[in-house]
Design a protein around this motif. Structure first.
Motif, mmCIF file in Angstrom:
data_model
loop_
_atom_site.group_PDB
_atom_site.id
_atom_site.type_symbol
_atom_site.label_atom_id
_atom_site.label_comp_id
_atom_site.label_asym_id
_atom_site.label_seq_id
_atom_site.Cartn_x
_atom_site.Cartn_y
_atom_site.Cartn_z
ATOM 1 N N ILE A 1 9.905 6.100 6.615
ATOM 2 C CA ILE A 1 10.465 4.737 6.652
ATOM 3 C C ILE A 1 9.570 3.757 7.420
ATOM 4 N N PRO A 2 9.192 4.085 8.657
ATOM 5 C CA PRO A 2 8.276 3.133 9.315
ATOM 6 C C PRO A 2 6.915 3.031 8.631
ATOM 7 N N GLN A 3 6.409 4.164 8.117
ATOM 8 C CA GLN A 3 5.108 4.104 7.433
ATOM 9 C C GLN A 3 5.174 3.199 6.210
ATOM 10 N N LEU B 1 -0.151 -3.467 4.048
ATOM 11 C CA LEU B 1 -1.550 -3.226 3.650
ATOM 12 C C LEU B 1 -1.788 -3.681 2.217
ATOM 13 N N ALA B 2 -0.756 -3.505 1.382
ATOM 14 C CA ALA B 2 -0.871 -3.916 -0.019
ATOM 15 C C ALA B 2 -0.482 -5.377 -0.198
ATOM 16 N N ASN B 3 -0.316 -6.106 0.907
ATOM 17 C CA ASN B 3 0.085 -7.527 0.884
ATOM 18 C C ASN B 3 1.428 -7.745 0.194
ATOM 19 N N LEU B 4 2.328 -6.776 0.329
ATOM 20 C CA LEU B 4 3.655 -6.920 -0.279
ATOM 21 C C LEU B 4 4.705 -6.971 0.830
ATOM 22 N N ASP B 5 5.906 -7.475 0.494
ATOM 23 C CA ASP B 5 6.985 -7.513 1.483
ATOM 24 C C ASP B 5 7.408 -6.084 1.826
ATOM 25 N N PRO B 6 7.941 -5.880 3.054
ATOM 26 C CA PRO B 6 8.209 -4.510 3.522
ATOM 27 C C PRO B 6 9.121 -3.697 2.599
ATOM 28 N N GLN B 7 10.119 -4.351 1.964
ATOM 29 C CA GLN B 7 11.064 -3.558 1.164
ATOM 30 C C GLN B 7 10.378 -2.840 0.001
ATOM 31 N N TYR B 8 9.221 -3.369 -0.474
ATOM 32 C CA TYR B 8 8.566 -2.717 -1.620
ATOM 33 C C TYR B 8 8.025 -1.338 -1.241
ATOM 34 N N GLY B 9 7.677 -1.185 0.029
ATOM 35 C CA GLY B 9 7.262 0.137 0.486
ATOM 36 C C GLY B 9 8.430 1.111 0.413
ATOM 37 N N LEU C 1 18.721 -4.156 10.415
ATOM 38 C CA LEU C 1 18.436 -3.767 11.799
ATOM 39 C C LEU C 1 16.942 -3.823 12.122
ATOM 40 N N PHE C 2 16.093 -3.818 11.046
ATOM 41 C CA PHE C 2 14.641 -3.837 11.298
ATOM 42 C C PHE C 2 14.131 -5.234 11.634
ATOM 43 N N LYS C 3 15.044 -6.223 11.657
ATOM 44 C CA LYS C 3 14.614 -7.598 11.841
ATOM 45 C C LYS C 3 13.730 -7.764 13.078
ATOM 46 N N TYR C 4 14.121 -7.165 14.202
ATOM 47 C CA TYR C 4 13.402 -7.383 15.449
ATOM 48 C C TYR C 4 12.292 -6.358 15.700
ATOM 49 N N THR C 5 12.008 -5.494 14.729
ATOM 50 C CA THR C 5 10.921 -4.535 14.914
ATOM 51 C C THR C 5 9.599 -5.283 15.053
ATOM 52 N N PRO C 6 8.871 -5.067 16.159
ATOM 53 C CA PRO C 6 7.604 -5.802 16.316
ATOM 54 C C PRO C 6 6.520 -5.241 15.386
ATOM 55 N N ASN C 7 5.713 -6.147 14.837
ATOM 56 C CA ASN C 7 4.617 -5.722 13.964
ATOM 57 C C ASN C 7 3.653 -4.789 14.683
ATOM 58 N N ALA C 8 3.526 -4.971 15.985
ATOM 59 C CA ALA C 8 2.592 -4.141 16.743
ATOM 60 C C ALA C 8 2.961 -2.665 16.633
ATOM 61 N N ILE C 9 4.276 -2.370 16.542
ATOM 62 C CA ILE C 9 4.720 -0.987 16.414
ATOM 63 C C ILE C 9 4.259 -0.414 15.072
ATOM 64 N N LEU C 10 4.420 -1.219 14.006
ATOM 65 C CA LEU C 10 3.980 -0.750 12.682
ATOM 66 C C LEU C 10 2.480 -0.474 12.718
ATOM 67 N N ALA C 11 1.739 -1.397 13.384
ATOM 68 C CA ALA C 11 0.297 -1.200 13.496
ATOM 69 C C ALA C 11 -0.005 0.102 14.225
ATOM 70 N N ALA C 12 0.716 0.347 15.330
ATOM 71 C CA ALA C 12 0.484 1.578 16.099
ATOM 72 C C ALA C 12 0.793 2.808 15.254
ATOM 73 N N ILE C 13 1.879 2.749 14.451
ATOM 74 C CA ILE C 13 2.256 3.886 13.608
ATOM 75 C C ILE C 13 1.175 4.160 12.569
ATOM 76 N N ILE C 14 0.662 3.076 11.949
ATOM 77 C CA ILE C 14 -0.373 3.264 10.931
ATOM 78 C C ILE C 14 -1.644 3.829 11.560
ATOM 79 N N ILE C 15 -2.025 3.275 12.714
ATOM 80 C CA ILE C 15 -3.252 3.781 13.356
ATOM 81 C C ILE C 15 -3.111 5.265 13.646
ATOM 82 N N SER C 16 -1.973 5.660 14.220
ATOM 83 C CA SER C 16 -1.823 7.075 14.574
ATOM 84 C C SER C 16 -1.766 7.942 13.314
#
Lengths: 631, 631
Positions: free
Chosen positions: B97-99, B106-114, B421-436
């Motif tokens: 889900i977070p990935q 990364l694909a320049n699409l809105d999050p729900q498409y993932g 509920l994902f409204k307040y999820t910071p983008n930095a967290i998504l970045a950290a998840i992708i990097i890891s």
């Protein structure tokens, strides 16, 4: 059962000293390995052999001789050789003059451009080329190819000036392509057009060219621009009622019969090779005289009308070095240059093999390239080696490239003095000469042989043939290249594997399909892999070996024999392996482990042993197990 | 010297029965030959094995089971298996889900498409796929590739609607490409991307993706659209003074440290595999809660803001089936589809080898293709097998594709109920998840191993790596494919040859470079050719053999030994020959004849014997001479 029982030593205890540990050659360092690879790839023919252990000044002279072989063979030139070259040169000159005029028409150029291309390029080639038998000049297939490629870009009638400029541009880049391939020793790229594809392409082109000649042969005025057989025949028969000229047909048919008869005589008696060789010139002289006397041109017999007098004018300023036409010229030049190269190298190699001298393909390309670059600056279009004229040259007893110089001198004299005499030459004669020349390109025997030997080659051959005849020269060429590549891909993705059996009373293991008497060893399956294991085939090899195993298991179950316990992969034909290959072997090893079958790699080559050791695979399988010997 | 002296029988008279005539297998007719070739090429894995000797109705059921493997394994499904699948499914759902949200960016699409792409495709795959371990969904590399390819055509911000439509079009054609390859059993085409090139490409893509995350990680607002390292780092440091947001960096760094620590724990202790697996979800929950409490978004910490609630809407009408964008969609789809396929097949094969089951690559492609075609109609973009999630799936103890169904159900529930509920999820967290996540794609050990094993592979690996990092994903891919092809061409044009010598006290002949004790036979040169002789290498082989001969002659002259009188070409690794190859042999024969050296072809394979007989070569050399035995 004991795996040691497989080894020859235990089978024949009297032969005990037979056991040899698999050799492990001394490890090479990275640089020498790299050097060896580069040498084998680009300098396979070892061109620097003669330079070895020579002083500096000698090296310079040798270098000069490498670029200009005439400096080498010229020093041993003798009168005996000159006599042979003189006769051969005069013979090919008499053949090339009428052909040149006709071929220039195939390329949609004025007749003198054909003659120009038989003057400068042969001279350059004589200094730089290393073939002794090739006859340089315009050839039918390249002329046709150039003509069709150019006329899709520019109309040769409406924009004759621009058309010519694009032709020179294409010639220039054809030369650059050839010289570049030679200089960077990429000559092996032309090997990717298979012999079969060339046979099909040439036969198709011959038929296409012959069909094109129906225009001049029947005296048709309105003719299609397409080259496929359907359009051409439609064009021919649509004009049957009012477009055919009977006087033209009479002249054409009678002289074509004469030429074919001459060809037949030349074939029957090799000593009379000069009959077909001077036939065309006789035709031209007789028919020109005949038309001049009878003024048949007033009856609708089309004649050459005008050939510009004088030698090649400069065309340096006419080459497009910028603008839209530059790119088009480059593209057409590359295609025409490659085809011209293929033809010239094929001819050069054929005759070199007959007289047993070595031909350096890359040096040859440099010579052909230079000759076309210089040609493009002196109003020539793409020249190369001609099949028919080279054969005549050879039979007339040429000894060196001096025969090309003789031919160039004759062409020079023709251009300077006698072109006006060609005014009344009927076009039908040129058509007859071209038809009789290109018929030789249809190699029916070769096609039969290809069918007998290799069905896949036959498909390539027919693909190229029908592509040229029914669509166009480019499509035929494309089909030829594509099928050749498909064959290469098939070769590298689907290597052969074979089950080996022991020949009775011997220590030799052979393919059981080939040697029915070879017996399988109970409990052991021996598979030979007949190719290097690379990423392109590693998966296939792994799965194929597992399939052999499943097949064998089925057989074993049916017959109630010992279950397979050992799988021996005979690796001696496996000359190399890469990381994907080692992965596949690891996966195979793991699959076999689950089935409680022991994997044994027999007799791997030096490179493979090195790599198996470098990876952890040797440790995985165990040193003593992966290197037995005796298969 | 007598050539018979070479044969083992005369050397060891006591072994007289050892001599066998080279076997000539019964001639196959054309059709069976053709059938065998087609089978080996397209049905190498023998997929119809189980259909053999079955009645019609059974065949139908088997056919259905072939297309939908779930019908086969579903019948043996048990509660024990379900327990494994349930745990694995929940684990990969928490990871995906977070990935998914991050990869959609990364694909320049809105999050729900993932998330959409993690719902429909896994369901389809569960019914049609045959891998038990693969986890389906969007993946980093394909998302990045799709994003960069699409944004060169359409601006994803200005024309979001058209961009999305082109994305669905590309997905549709990616699916069509995959299904077509599978249906026509052309799956072997993906083998042309070598393992080494994939390793390099993946590592490069991982670094590129990690660099892209610096935008979210540092809270930079203006960021370059290019993906090469120079542009990205320039963009990062140019905005260092005013563009970085320290709150974002604090959040990003602390959670990235947590994720890397979790990864480390999972690596140390395989039983704690669930720690890195649920780490991302914990990060998302904690950080979202933290931002919600502190209202850090007012301080410049960028948040996800909005994810559309509800499951996949239909997108059938949004696919471009005509117009300019059709062709662009096809092109992008083919590239993305092939890369996705390569990744999925590589994963599938790895895990199949671990659990020892066979994976039919072509069937797998059909499943992946169908899944993407259906996906493109339900607002999904290209999905494939994910490296990181498949590994987690495997370690969590999945047993069948049911784990994908569990994951899809969790994603469905997420889409239906908790996306707000994902409204307040910071983008930095998504970045950290992708990097890891992508750090795992950089396989340093594999690169080291490639360096040790095969230098050419290393060049391919580094070429792809630097191409991706310094230029772009497409260029890296192009370099990877080109180098892979260059290797194939090298393989087929420059096969190895070796000089053989007799091992002392044996009848075995081996490479003298590998076995220094192997002795040459005076007056005889034995050369082994280690490849089929085809048009692409026939000239090289001929010239290489002649060069061996010249080298040997030099040696002989120096040492004053017997002059070479016999050249034996050991043909057992020569599995096939074509017309060009036979021509080359004929030329070799003629060259040798001039030098008074007798050519002997030893032990050719069955196909080669057939062809030598079909051509006139066998008659030329003489039957008794071209088929000796014992090398």
């Amino acid at each position: 059962m004991d795996i040691q029982g497989l080894s020859a030593s235990n089978r024949h205890p009297q032969d005990a000293p037979y056991v040899h540990k698999v050799g492990l050659p001394p490890k090479q360092n990275l640089f020498s390995e790299f050097k060896a690879t580069v040498k084998e790839t680009f300098f396979a023919d070892d061109p620097l052999r003669s330079f070895k252990d020579q002083p500096g000044s000698k090296k310079f002279i040798l270098g000069l001789q490498t670029v200009f072989p005439i400096l080498e063979w010229g020093r041993n030139y003798s009168f005996a050789k000159f006599r042979g070259d003189l006769i051969a040169g005069l013979t090919i000159a008499s053949l090339c003059i009428p052909q040149d005029i006709g071929y220039a028409k195939l390329a949609n150029l004025d007749p003198q451009y054909g003659l120009y291309s038989s003057f400068v390029p042969p001279l350059i080639y004589a200094f730089m080329g290393s073939s002794r038998d090739i006859a340089i000049g315009p050839v039918a297939v390249v002329s046709l190819l150039l003509g069709t490629l150019l006329q899709t870009e520019i109309d040769p009638v409406a924009n004759a000036e621009e058309y010519r400029r694009l032709a020179f541009t294409a010639t220039f880049f054809a030369g650059i392509t050839q010289a570049t391939l030679g200089f960077f020793r990429l000559g092996f790229l032309i090997d990717f057009l298979s012999h079969a594809a060339i046979v099909g392409f040439m036969s198709g082109a011959a038929i296409t060219i012959a069909l094109q000649q129906l225009k001049g042969f029947l005296g048709i005025k309105k003719f299609t621009k397409k080259t496929d057989i359907v359009s051409v025949l439609h064009s021919v028969f649509a004009s049957a009622h009012h477009g055919w000229n009977w006087q033209t047909i009479v002249i054409g048919v009678s002289f074509l019969s004469f030429l074919l008869a001459a060809k037949h005589i030349g074939k029957k008696n090799k000593k009379l090779f000069w009959v077909p060789a001077i036939g065309p010139l006789i035709c031209v002289i007789v028919s020109t005289f005949f038309v001049y006397i009878t003024r048949a041109d007033k009856e609708g017999v089309q004649i050459v009308r005008h050939i510009k007098k004088g030698i090649n004018p400069s065309s340096v300023n006419q080459i497009y070095f910028h603008g839209d036409y530059l790119l088009k010229g480059v593209r057409i030049g590359i295609v025409a240059g490659m085809v011209a190269l293929t033809e010239a190298i094929a001819i050069g190699r054929t005759f070199a093999a007959m007289k047993d001298y070595q031909l350096d393909g890359n040096k040859e390309m440099l010579a052909l390239g230079t000759m076309n670059v210089v040609g493009s600056m002196t109003s020539c279009y793409v020249a190369t080696g001609s099949f028919s004229r080279s054969a005549v040259n050879y039979m007339a007893g040429c000894r060196t490239a001096v025969s090309n110089i003789i031919m160039a001198i004759v062409v020079f004299l023709t251009l300077e003095f006698i072109t006006p005499l060609f005014k009344y030459t009927p076009n039908a004669i040129l058509a007859a000469i071209i038809i009789s020349a290109v018929i030789g390109l249809i190699d029916f025997d070769a096609v039969c042989l290809i069918w007998k030997i290799d069905k896949f080659d036959f498909v390539a051959c027919m693909g190229a043939f029908f592509g040229v005849v029914f669509v166009s020269v480019e499509i035929g060429l494309l089909i030829a290249v594509s099928i050749s590549f498909a064959k290469i891909l098939l070769q590298v993705t689907r290597p052969r594997t074979a089950i080996l059996g022991n020949l009775p009373r011997s220590t030799v293991y052979r393919n059981i399909l080939q040697y029915p008497e070879a017996a399988k060893v109970p409990g052991v399956l021996i598979v030979r892999v007949d190719s290097a294991i690379y990423f392109s085939n590693s998966n296939y090899i792994k799965e194929r070996i597992l399939r052999w195993l499943v097949d064998e298991d089925d057989l074993v179950k049916e017959s109630g024999q010992t279950k397979i316990q050992f799988l021996i992969v005979e690796m001696s034909p496996v000359t190399d392996i890469d990381t994907s290959g080692i992965h596949a072997l690891e996966e195979l090893y793991r699959s076999l482990q689950k089935r409680e079958i022991q994997l044994i790699l027999a007799n791997p080559g030096p490179v493979v042993i090195d790599k198996l050791h470098a990876s952890s695979f040797a440790q995985l399988v165990g040193e003593d197990k992966d290197l037995p010997h005796g298969c």
